[in-house]
Design an enzyme around this catalytic site. Structure first.
Site, short mmCIF file in Angstrom:
data_model
loop_
_atom_site.label_atom_id
_atom_site.label_comp_id
_atom_site.label_asym_id
_atom_site.label_seq_id
_atom_site.Cartn_x
_atom_site.Cartn_y
_atom_site.Cartn_z
CG ASN A 154 1.96 9.16 0.67
OD1 ASN A 154 2.20 10.20 0.08
ND2 ASN A 154 1.67 9.11 1.94
CG ASN A 181 5.14 7.80 3.81
OD1 ASN A 181 4.55 7.07 3.03
ND2 ASN A 181 4.58 8.23 4.92
CE LYS A 182 2.17 3.73 2.71
NZ LYS A 182 1.50 4.98 3.05
CB ILE A 183 8.89 0.31 -0.26
CG1 ILE A 183 10.29 -0.28 -0.35
CG2 ILE A 183 7.93 -0.36 -1.25
CD1 ILE A 183 10.44 -1.66 0.27
CB ILE A 184 8.48 2.24 -5.25
CG1 ILE A 184 7.14 1.55 -5.47
CG2 ILE A 184 9.63 1.25 -5.19
CD1 ILE A 184 7.02 0.88 -6.85
#
Ligand SMILES: *Cc1c(COP(=O)(O)O)cnc(C)c1O
Length: 375
Positions: free
Chosen positions: A186, A188-191
């Protein structure tokens, strides 16, 4: 007015565009193609288990629970302190969640409480069909004791690692310690792939079955024969192209997120009443989000006032996840404890944590936190 600082935004600076262009040039613009296959293989190498790319982390949890045989009437243990997507798929399958409180040392599912609850449930012949473990904000859950607690009863474990790509338990990427692991890409995740997910399982046959279900469960042969229920859950080849480029810089992203969290911790170390999220000694916490606890008495203002004050300074922050047992959606669900999670929710704040957040922006956040208290 300086630019607003957001909580966690996509960070593209590598081969994303050129990989997407390759997808266009080859006209692989649907849910099959070379990027998709390569993304799965590269991800599997990182995760240490076969992988299937899906349209979201939520879809991965849905298919993962189905692989574990979850169905109507079953009970599933899950941490109360998580994002709602960890448990909604339990309900999609007609099952019921039972919420377990957090361990204050890690904020993740309390292994001792899990063990006691399983023992007590076994005595009543009411064992859960599965346990969902979440690695919250990039903090590894204490998988050893959790798996040890489940093993005697043959209760399988699904690791929701949506927030935990790059997170390690005893030196190894989380997600393949349990029977099934799920990830999210998604925005907003780290990638990110702008939206997407991945399922891994130790059993390669399970991964094949998940891929089959994700593509409408069409039986082999030229006719459109269906003997099982399926979904449209496959990731597109275009988004897999973005994912491959993002995967190349994962370690850099982990280092950047950790550096931001530790910069906040160090710069705010002298501030009374502001405590950094614990870092479990048995693994690597990515600090996907930088999280602190606000002690109103010592800090001078409460968490909500701090969120509002940062907002006025053009800085987005947010409370720690609202526990599931406090959601009206799950008000009637069974739970074991919940006081620890409720306290973390009341006092916890996530500060801006984007890997692209520069030193100046970090200084602005730090100064705004200090100023909020002084007003
Ligand atoms: C983001 C997230 C999910 C869901 O992932 P999506 O790709 O947004 O569907 C599930 N569980 C947790 C803990 C998450 O943070």
């Amino acid at each position: 007015m300086p630019e607003r600082i957001l909580l966690s935004v996509p960070h593209m600076e590598g081969h994303e565009r050129s990989f997407v262009e390759q997808a266009f040039e080859s006209n692989w613009l649907s849910t099959v193609g070379p990027h998709l296959e390569a993304f799965e293989q590269e991800f599997a190498r990182l995760a240490g288990a076969p992988a299937v790319a899906l349209s979201s982390g939520t879809a991965a949890i849905h298919l993962g629970l189905r692989l574990l045989g979850v169905g109507p009437g079953d009970e599933i243990f899950a941490p109360t302190l998580t994002f709602v997507a960890s448990v909604n798929p339990v309900v999609y399958l007609g099952a019921r969640p039972v919420f377990i409180d957090s361990d204050p040392a890690t904020w993740n599912m309390d292994p001792q409480l899990l063990r006691e609850t399983l023992t007590e449930r076994a005595a009543r012949n009411r064992l859960p069909r599965a346990v969902v473990v979440v690695h919250l904000y990039g903090q590894p859950a204490d998988l050893g004791p959790i798996l040890d607690a489940c093993a005697p009863y043959d209760v399988p474990v699904l690791e929701d690692a949506a927030e935990a790509l790059g997170t390690q338990y005893q030196g190894r990427q989380v997600g393949s310690f349990g029977h099934v692991g799920t990830f999210s890409f998604n925005g907003n995740k780290i990638i990110t792939t702008t939206g997407g997910g991945m399922l891994v399982a130790r059993d390669a046959g399970w991964v094949c079955r998940a891929r089959f279900w994700a593509t409408q469960a069409r039986d082999p042969g030229i006719g459109y024969e269906h003997s099982d229920i399926g979904y449209n859950y496959r990731l597109s080849n275009v988004l897999a192209a973005i994912g491959r480029a993002q995967l190349q810089v994962l370690e850099k992203r982990v280092a950047q997120r950790r550096a931001i969290a530790f910069a906040y911790r160090d710069a705010l170390a002298d501030v009374d009443g502001l405590d950094f999220m614990p870092q479990a000694p048995y693994g690597r916490h990515t600090n996907w989000l930088s999280v602190f606890l606000v002690d109103e008495k010592r800090f001078g203002i409460d968490r909500d006032t701090l969120v509002r004050s940062l907002d006025e300074a053009g800085i987005e922050s947010r409370p720690v996840w609202k526990p599931m047992h406090l959601q009206s959606l799950y008000a009637s669900a069974d739970r074991v404890g919940g006081g620890v999670a409720a306290d973390l929710f009341r006092r916890g704040i996530c500060l801006p944590s984007s890997s692209s957040l520069g030193a100046d922006a970090q200084q602005r956040v730090i100064a705004a936190v200090r100023r909020a208290r002084d007003r």
